[in-house]
Design a protein around this motif. Structure first.
Motif, mmCIF file in Angstrom:
data_model
loop_
_atom_site.group_PDB
_atom_site.id
_atom_site.type_symbol
_atom_site.label_atom_id
_atom_site.label_comp_id
_atom_site.label_asym_id
_atom_site.label_seq_id
_atom_site.Cartn_x
_atom_site.Cartn_y
_atom_site.Cartn_z
ATOM 1 N N GLU A 253 0.990 -1.220 -0.032
ATOM 2 C CA GLU A 253 0.083 -0.089 0.025
ATOM 3 C C GLU A 253 0.896 1.344 0.005
ATOM 4 O OE1 GLU A 253 -3.371 0.209 2.642
ATOM 5 O OE2 GLU A 253 -4.091 -1.742 2.327
ATOM 6 N N ASP A 254 1.456 1.400 0.855
ATOM 7 C CA ASP A 254 2.468 2.785 1.036
ATOM 8 C C ASP A 254 3.583 2.521 1.666
ATOM 9 O OD1 ASP A 254 1.413 2.472 3.636
ATOM 10 O OD2 ASP A 254 -0.150 3.821 3.453
ATOM 11 N N CYS A 255 4.475 3.593 1.990
ATOM 12 C CA CYS A 255 5.821 3.566 2.494
ATOM 13 C C CYS A 255 5.863 3.187 4.017
ATOM 14 C CB CYS A 255 6.637 4.860 2.331
ATOM 15 S SG CYS A 255 5.894 6.297 3.153
ATOM 16 N N HIS A 256 4.620 3.573 4.790
ATOM 17 C CA HIS A 256 4.625 3.399 6.187
ATOM 18 C C HIS A 256 4.465 1.733 6.327
ATOM 19 C CE1 HIS A 256 3.860 7.505 5.528
ATOM 20 N NE2 HIS A 256 2.737 7.126 5.069
ATOM 21 N N THR A 257 3.470 1.228 5.514
ATOM 22 C CA THR A 257 3.387 -0.195 5.981
ATOM 23 C C THR A 257 4.423 -1.096 5.327
ATOM 24 O OG1 THR A 257 0.955 0.375 5.571
ATOM 25 C CG2 THR A 257 1.464 -2.208 5.682
ATOM 26 N N SER B 271 0.150 6.669 14.116
ATOM 27 C CA SER B 271 -0.925 6.194 13.235
ATOM 28 C C SER B 271 -0.338 6.552 11.850
ATOM 29 C CB SER B 271 -2.193 6.840 13.217
ATOM 30 O OG SER B 271 -2.885 6.930 12.218
ATOM 31 N N ARG B 272 -0.598 5.971 10.704
ATOM 32 C CA ARG B 272 -0.220 6.166 9.266
ATOM 33 C C ARG B 272 -0.873 7.762 9.156
ATOM 34 N NH1 ARG B 272 -1.883 2.008 4.943
ATOM 35 N NH2 ARG B 272 -3.734 1.999 6.171
ATOM 36 N N ASN B 273 -1.810 8.036 9.783
ATOM 37 C CA ASN B 273 -2.282 9.588 9.699
ATOM 38 C C ASN B 273 -1.187 10.592 9.917
ATOM 39 O OD1 ASN B 273 -4.430 8.225 8.583
ATOM 40 N ND2 ASN B 273 -5.950 8.999 10.160
ATOM 41 N N ASP B 274 -0.505 10.581 11.112
ATOM 42 C CA ASP B 274 0.292 11.317 11.512
ATOM 43 C C ASP B 274 1.721 11.184 10.781
ATOM 44 O OD1 ASP B 274 0.911 9.466 13.275
ATOM 45 O OD2 ASP B 274 1.240 10.552 14.917
ATOM 46 N N GLN B 275 1.967 9.941 10.412
ATOM 47 C CA GLN B 275 3.078 9.575 9.840
ATOM 48 C C GLN B 275 3.532 10.200 8.357
ATOM 49 O OE1 GLN B 275 3.182 5.121 10.222
ATOM 50 N NE2 GLN B 275 5.387 5.174 9.496
ATOM 51 N N VAL B 276 2.238 10.095 7.734
ATOM 52 C CA VAL B 276 2.265 10.533 6.221
ATOM 53 C C VAL B 276 2.511 11.915 6.417
ATOM 54 C CG1 VAL B 276 -0.456 10.595 6.106
ATOM 55 C CG2 VAL B 276 1.225 10.586 4.060
ATOM 56 N N LEU B 277 1.860 12.749 7.370
ATOM 57 C CA LEU B 277 2.206 14.146 7.502
ATOM 58 C C LEU B 277 3.654 14.631 7.692
ATOM 59 C CD1 LEU B 277 -1.188 15.237 9.005
ATOM 60 C CD2 LEU B 277 0.195 16.502 7.206
ATOM 61 N N SER C 108 -5.052 20.458 8.779
ATOM 62 C CA SER C 108 -3.798 21.154 8.243
ATOM 63 C C SER C 108 -3.420 20.472 7.136
ATOM 64 C CB SER C 108 -2.655 21.615 9.118
ATOM 65 O OG SER C 108 -2.082 20.404 9.376
ATOM 66 N N ARG C 109 -3.866 19.258 6.862
ATOM 67 C CA ARG C 109 -3.365 18.393 5.795
ATOM 68 C C ARG C 109 -3.784 19.194 4.549
ATOM 69 N NH1 ARG C 109 -2.817 12.093 4.099
ATOM 70 N NH2 ARG C 109 -1.293 12.220 2.298
ATOM 71 N N GLY C 110 -3.040 19.508 3.333
ATOM 72 C CA GLY C 110 -3.324 20.257 2.281
ATOM 73 C C GLY C 110 -3.069 21.878 2.182
ATOM 74 N N GLY D 195 -10.964 15.504 10.511
ATOM 75 C CA GLY D 195 -10.435 14.136 10.589
ATOM 76 C C GLY D 195 -9.872 13.762 9.256
ATOM 77 N N TYR D 196 -9.260 12.481 9.413
ATOM 78 C CA TYR D 196 -8.709 12.031 8.190
ATOM 79 C C TYR D 196 -9.696 11.297 7.367
ATOM 80 C CZ TYR D 196 -5.904 8.996 5.116
ATOM 81 O OH TYR D 196 -5.578 8.524 3.860
ATOM 82 N N HIS D 197 -9.495 11.646 6.153
ATOM 83 C CA HIS D 197 -10.305 10.878 5.024
ATOM 84 C C HIS D 197 -9.327 10.602 3.943
ATOM 85 C CE1 HIS D 197 -13.734 12.591 6.786
ATOM 86 N NE2 HIS D 197 -13.050 13.583 7.023
ATOM 87 N N ARG D 198 -9.508 9.582 3.241
ATOM 88 C CA ARG D 198 -8.729 8.680 2.214
ATOM 89 C C ARG D 198 -8.489 9.621 1.011
ATOM 90 N NH1 ARG D 198 -6.953 3.522 1.835
ATOM 91 N NH2 ARG D 198 -5.071 3.516 0.599
ATOM 92 N N ASP D 199 -9.450 10.520 0.820
ATOM 93 C CA ASP D 199 -9.477 11.571 -0.188
ATOM 94 C C ASP D 199 -7.752 12.383 -0.030
ATOM 95 O OD1 ASP D 199 -11.802 11.532 1.131
ATOM 96 O OD2 ASP D 199 -12.782 13.110 -0.249
ATOM 97 N N LEU D 200 -7.555 12.380 1.112
ATOM 98 C CA LEU D 200 -6.318 13.121 1.595
ATOM 99 C C LEU D 200 -5.109 12.862 0.684
ATOM 100 C CD1 LEU D 200 -6.712 14.031 5.141
ATOM 101 C CD2 LEU D 200 -6.876 15.875 3.304
ATOM 102 N N GLN D 201 -4.977 11.373 0.593
ATOM 103 C CA GLN D 201 -4.076 10.772 -0.384
ATOM 104 C C GLN D 201 -3.788 11.324 -1.741
ATOM 105 O OE1 GLN D 201 -4.134 6.206 0.002
ATOM 106 N NE2 GLN D 201 -4.452 6.108 -2.100
ATOM 107 N N LEU D 202 -5.009 11.621 -2.372
ATOM 108 C CA LEU D 202 -4.848 12.167 -3.579
ATOM 109 C C LEU D 202 -4.306 13.446 -3.685
ATOM 110 C CD1 LEU D 202 -8.637 11.464 -4.717
ATOM 111 C CD2 LEU D 202 -6.585 10.124 -5.289
ATOM 112 N N LEU D 203 -3.711 14.160 -2.829
ATOM 113 C CA LEU D 203 -3.076 15.481 -2.635
ATOM 114 C C LEU D 203 -1.549 15.104 -3.215
ATOM 115 C CD1 LEU D 203 -4.121 16.800 0.959
ATOM 116 C CD2 LEU D 203 -4.390 18.132 -1.218
ATOM 117 N N LYS D 204 -0.996 13.871 -3.082
ATOM 118 C CA LYS D 204 -0.036 13.739 -3.466
ATOM 119 C C LYS D 204 0.532 13.775 -5.033
ATOM 120 C CE LYS D 204 0.989 10.404 0.261
ATOM 121 N NZ LYS D 204 0.960 9.128 0.362
ATOM 122 N N ALA D 205 -0.424 13.240 -5.807
ATOM 123 C CA ALA D 205 -0.121 13.265 -7.122
ATOM 124 C C ALA D 205 -0.061 14.679 -7.814
ATOM 125 C CB ALA D 205 -1.161 12.509 -8.060
#
Ligand code: ARG
Length: 395
Positions: A82-86, A108-114, A232-234, A318-328
């Protein structure tokens, strides 16, 4: 392979592919930063007594080894991971067994990704500043070579006032540096440590020392309250994208000028041969593709900023999976901006203004406003009267 959150239910491969999307490929660039943050987290866990010093050392060493192998291209994140964290945690468990499973305490992966993103983006800001200054220096170099050469200044694409290579080049040089000031807002967002906010609501009664990772990772402060972190993500992404857009606009307008100056009609500059391309049909052609593409990318940059802003618009807290789409869009924008700056830093010092043609383009109408100023100073008449006198010559 078992995923960390696997509860024994078979994951539909199609859902996995859909939810992971491009993330496993995009996260390749975050590996080194996730390693850095994980090492700081492990040391913090030891300082709080959750693991022993020896365990922290083993985790840090294993992480360094994993990182070295990654930088040598010996492994890549797979779709299944899935991602670098896992991916990193699974690799730690492979190397260290149960000890590998201790690293995820209090995160959590949520603060880890940030945290990984912020460390990466901090590096990008430094890179952007350095290469933008190279472009600006290249323009000043051009100005030092041919700055005294008079060229027409245009408004509405009509001959307006006398200008010079120095005024033209140094205008862009100054603006590129000005645009860099907008990076400061991004850097402010990037100075806050998200680690310890975990999924977005902290870690309850678990004792963590957030300031420990804050100083170890070079952040200014721990981000408080924990609920602000996912909100603050984004934002750093958007602030950074905005700065990139401003710089890209400077480059796009510079390129637009160069395409115009290089037409046979104006023939004011000779673009460096190495930076022009030929035509498959017309043997005489030297096309300014490089500069056209930079101009095109300056428009694309706004699309990426827009995508970044739209992803979080109207999103509940809160965290939502849409946030993952910020990276591309963010990574595309980062890569394009650096590429455009790099190619421009190489091309600009090679640009040559045609002295003879510049002289021919400096026609008398360019001096009309200047003549009116002279009349005002010599005769003490109003500017409007002087304007009318000079205007007689252009009837
Ligand atoms: N790849 C994810 C992202 O970029 C990491 C966080 C995943 N968290 C989750 N709860 N599924 O957002």
């Amino acid at each position: 392979m078992r995923r960390l959150w696997d509860k024994g239910v078979d994951t539909n491969q199609q859902v996995l592919k859909f939810t992971v999307g491009e993330d496993f490929r995009l996260d390749e660039r975050l590996v080194q930063y996730d390693v850095q943050a994980s090492q700081a987290h492990a040391r913090m866990l030891a300082s709080c007594g959750h693991i022993t010093q020896f365990e922290a050392d083993s985790l840090c060493e294993a992480l360094s080894e994993i990182q070295e192998k990654h930088s040598r291209g010996e492994w890549h994140i797979t779709l299944e991971e899935e991602d670098c964290h896992t991916s990193l945690e699974l690799r730690l468990m492979e190397m260290l067994g149960d000890l590998g499973g201790k690293i995820h305490l209090g995160r959590s992966r949520n603060d880890q990704v940030l945290v990984a993103l912020r460390l990466y983006l901090r590096t990008f800001c430094l890179e952007l500043r350095a290469i933008a200054r190279d472009v600006s220096d290249g323009l000043r170099q051009l100005s030092a070579k041919q700055g005294d050469l008079p060229i027409p200044g245009y408004t509405h694409m009509q001959r307006a006032m006398p200008s010079s290579v120095a005024l033209w080049a140094e205008g862009f040089a100054a603006e590129i540096v000005q645009s860099l000031h907008s990076l400061t807002t991004a850097e402010q967002f990037l100075s806050l440590n998200p680690l310890g906010s975990a999924a977005g609501y902290g870690v309850g009664s678990l004792k963590l020392d957030r300031d420990h990772t804050t100083s170890a990772l070079g952040f200014k402060e721990s981000q408080e309250p924990v609920t602000s972190v996912q909100l603050s993500r984004g934002k750093a992404e958007a602030a950074l994208a905005f700065a990139a857009v401003l710089i890209m606009q400077d480059l796009g307008r510079l390129s637009s000028d160069l395409c115009l100056f290089a037409t046979q009609e104006l023939a004011l500059v000779k673009l460096p041969d190495a930076f022009t391309t030929g035509s498959s049909i017309m043997p005489q052609k030297r096309n300014p593709d490089v500069f056209e593409l930079v101009r095109g990318h300056s428009a694309q940059a706004i699309a990426e900023l827009n995508a970044i802003l739209l992803i979080t618009t109207k999103m509940p807290s809160g965290y939502h999976r849409d946030l993952q789409l910020l990276k591309a869009p963010l990574f595309r924008l980062i890569d394009q901006t650096l590429d455009c700056l790099e190619i421009m830093s190489l091309a600009i010092p090679e640009i040559v203004f045609d002295v003879k043609q510049a002289g021919e383009l400096m026609s008398s109408e360019l001096f009309a406003a200047g003549k009116a100023y002279e009349l005002v100073q010599e005769k003490g008449i109003s500017f409007r009267e002087a304007y009318r006198i000079v205007a007689e010559d252009f009837k």
